[in-house]
Design an enzyme around this catalytic site. Structure first.
Site, short mmCIF file in Angstrom:
data_model
loop_
_atom_site.label_atom_id
_atom_site.label_comp_id
_atom_site.label_asym_id
_atom_site.label_seq_id
_atom_site.Cartn_x
_atom_site.Cartn_y
_atom_site.Cartn_z
N GLY A 119 -30.98 -26.59 13.91
CA GLY A 119 -31.86 -27.10 12.85
C GLY A 119 -31.29 -26.91 11.46
O GLY A 119 -31.65 -27.63 10.53
N GLU B 234 -27.79 -26.44 20.59
CA GLU B 234 -29.07 -26.46 21.32
C GLU B 234 -28.90 -26.42 22.83
O GLU B 234 -29.69 -25.80 23.54
CB GLU B 234 -29.89 -27.71 20.92
N1 CO8 Z 1 -33.93 -18.03 15.36
C1 CO8 Z 1 -34.49 -16.81 15.23
N2 CO8 Z 1 -33.79 -15.71 14.88
C2 CO8 Z 1 -32.47 -15.87 14.65
C3 CO8 Z 1 -31.83 -17.11 14.77
C4 CO8 Z 1 -32.62 -18.24 15.14
N3 CO8 Z 1 -32.12 -19.49 15.24
N4 CO8 Z 1 -30.51 -16.95 14.50
C5 CO8 Z 1 -30.34 -15.64 14.23
N5 CO8 Z 1 -31.52 -14.98 14.31
C6 CO8 Z 1 -31.78 -13.56 14.10
C7 CO8 Z 1 -31.24 -12.70 15.22
O1 CO8 Z 1 -32.13 -12.70 16.30
C8 CO8 Z 1 -31.08 -11.36 14.54
O2 CO8 Z 1 -32.35 -10.75 14.46
P1 CO8 Z 1 -32.48 -9.16 14.76
O3 CO8 Z 1 -31.66 -8.51 13.69
O4 CO8 Z 1 -33.95 -8.92 14.60
O5 CO8 Z 1 -31.95 -8.94 16.13
C9 CO8 Z 1 -30.68 -11.75 13.11
O6 CO8 Z 1 -31.06 -13.12 12.93
C10 CO8 Z 1 -29.19 -11.65 12.86
O7 CO8 Z 1 -28.54 -12.43 13.86
P2 CO8 Z 1 -27.35 -11.87 14.79
O8 CO8 Z 1 -27.47 -10.38 14.95
O9 CO8 Z 1 -27.30 -12.69 16.02
O10 CO8 Z 1 -26.10 -12.18 13.84
P3 CO8 Z 1 -24.59 -12.41 14.31
O11 CO8 Z 1 -23.78 -12.43 13.04
O12 CO8 Z 1 -24.21 -11.45 15.38
O13 CO8 Z 1 -24.58 -13.87 14.97
C11 CO8 Z 1 -25.09 -16.22 15.06
C12 CO8 Z 1 -24.78 -15.00 14.17
C13 CO8 Z 1 -23.85 -16.61 15.85
C14 CO8 Z 1 -25.46 -17.37 14.12
C15 CO8 Z 1 -26.24 -15.91 16.02
O14 CO8 Z 1 -27.33 -15.33 15.29
C16 CO8 Z 1 -26.79 -17.09 16.77
O15 CO8 Z 1 -26.16 -17.55 17.70
N6 CO8 Z 1 -27.99 -17.62 16.37
C17 CO8 Z 1 -28.64 -18.68 17.03
C18 CO8 Z 1 -27.96 -19.98 16.73
C19 CO8 Z 1 -28.65 -21.12 17.47
O16 CO8 Z 1 -28.65 -21.20 18.68
N7 CO8 Z 1 -29.25 -22.04 16.69
C20 CO8 Z 1 -29.94 -23.16 17.23
C21 CO8 Z 1 -31.35 -22.82 17.43
S1 CO8 Z 1 -32.23 -24.12 18.29
C22 CO8 Z 1 -32.50 -25.26 17.12
O17 CO8 Z 1 -32.17 -25.11 15.96
C23 CO8 Z 1 -33.20 -26.47 17.57
C24 CO8 Z 1 -33.64 -27.34 16.40
C25 CO8 Z 1 -34.62 -28.35 16.82
C26 CO8 Z 1 -35.91 -27.73 17.15
C27 CO8 Z 1 -36.85 -28.76 17.60
C28 CO8 Z 1 -38.24 -28.27 17.66
C29 CO8 Z 1 -38.86 -28.39 19.00
#
Ligand code: CO8
Length: 257
Positions: free
Chosen positions: A110, A133
């Site tokens: 997103g 995704e």
């Molecule tokens: N949603 C919620 N929380 C998130 C997200 C997210 N997308 N990304 C990161 N966070 C949170 C983590 O859970 C973490 O929280 P906590 O400290 O409480 O554990 C905090 O942010 C820091 O993240 P990381 O510890 O994971 O940080 P890193 O530096 O180790 O990693 C990354 C960074 C690689 C970016 C990793 O956080 C990651 O892979 N994030 C998810 C990326 C992802 O998959 N994004 C796509 C999400 S799906 C989407 O966007 C669909 C859009 C359309 C939706 C349609 C509606 C129906």
């Protein structure tokens, strides 16, 4: 409205908007969409705003939709969340002023969809971009399947969407997903420099360019030509912006818009 996620300031016609939820890498939740809808409406009402720059706080631009908020949704709620995001992003696309995404870090899912709803993108040389995704058993839901192929072509879009590959800023520049790179510490400066450049041009002309290009993409070529001719004409005449711009050129002085 008290904003909890969006920070904004307006200086010299440029609205700088920062997504600020760094503890969750600026993940997009329902509150974000409510705040963005409200802020966009206020900026559109504000005639002083000529350009908007959108960036994120911390190491992410936006790391996607908020997975924690989405995980328990039913099919109907999932569709509703998708619609809400699509509508907000469409509003960004439809603002009368250009919107520049300054991608400071992760622009994933997103987050990349948000950047794609902006008019063009400048990225930190350290930024990472992708549509991951499918790793979650999902597809993009904020019009990523629609905007990505329009920006980078069918095959590049299908490659990114089906592999979930996270690409570097250089690769994003190569395929045309971003228009410019900057060193991380100079990103905002560069985005503001470009915003100031646009803000110095004929304001009505800039608005009509955005409108003509964006509307033109969705209509027949001839209808787009009609639109362009109408807009072109609206810049002529007594006390018009075009008259001032052309007179200033002939009189060898800067225009006063
Ligand atoms: N949603 C919620 N929380 C998130 C997200 C997210 N997308 N990304 C990161 N966070 C949170 C983590 O859970 C973490 O929280 P906590 O400290 O409480 O554990 C905090 O942010 C820091 O993240 P990381 O510890 O994971 O940080 P890193 O530096 O180790 O990693 C990354 C960074 C690689 C970016 C990793 O956080 C990651 O892979 N994030 C998810 C990326 C992802 O998959 N994004 C796509 C999400 S799906 C989407 O966007 C669909 C859009 C359309 C939706 C349609 C509606 C129906």
């Amino acid at each position: 409205m008290e904003y909890q996620i969006l920070k904004h300031e307006i200086n010299e016609g440029i609205a700088l908007v920062t997504v600020s939820r760094p503890q969750a890498l600026n993940a997009l939740n329902t509150l974000f969409f409510k705040e963005m809808d409200h802020l966009l409406a206020a900026l559109i009402q504000n005639n002083a705003v000529r350009v908007m720059v959108l960036t994120g706080e911390g190491k992410a631009f936006v790391a996607g939709a908020d997975i924690a908020e989405m995980v328990d949704k039913s099919a109907m709620e999932g569709s509703g969340f998708s619609r809400m995001g699509q509508n907000t992003f469409r509003s960004i696309e439809k603002t009368p002023f250009p919107v520049i995404a300054a991608i400071n870090g992760f622009a994933l899912g997103g987050g990349l969809e948000l950047a794609m709803a902006c008019d063009f993108r400048i990225a930190s040389s350290k930024a990472k971009l992708g549509q991951p995704e499918v790793n979650l058993g999902l597809i993009p839901g904020f019009a990523g399947t629609q905007r990505l192929p329009r920006l980078v072509g069918l095959a590049n879009a299908l490659f990114l969407l089906t592999t979930a590959e996270i690409i570097s800023a250089e690769e994003a520049l190569r395929i045309g997903l971003v228009q410019k790179l900057a060193e991380p510490e100079l990103l905002l400066e560069e985005a503001m420099r470009i915003a100031r450049l646009i803000a110095s041009k004929g304001p009505k002309a800039v608005q009509l360019i955005k409108s003509s290009v964006r509307q033109g993409l969705n209509i027949e070529f001839e209808a787009g030509n009609d639109l362009e001719a109408k807009y072109f004409g609206s810049l002529f005449g007594q006390n018009s912006e075009g008259e001032e711009g052309m007179k200033a050129f002939l009189e060898k002085r800067p225009p006063v818009w």
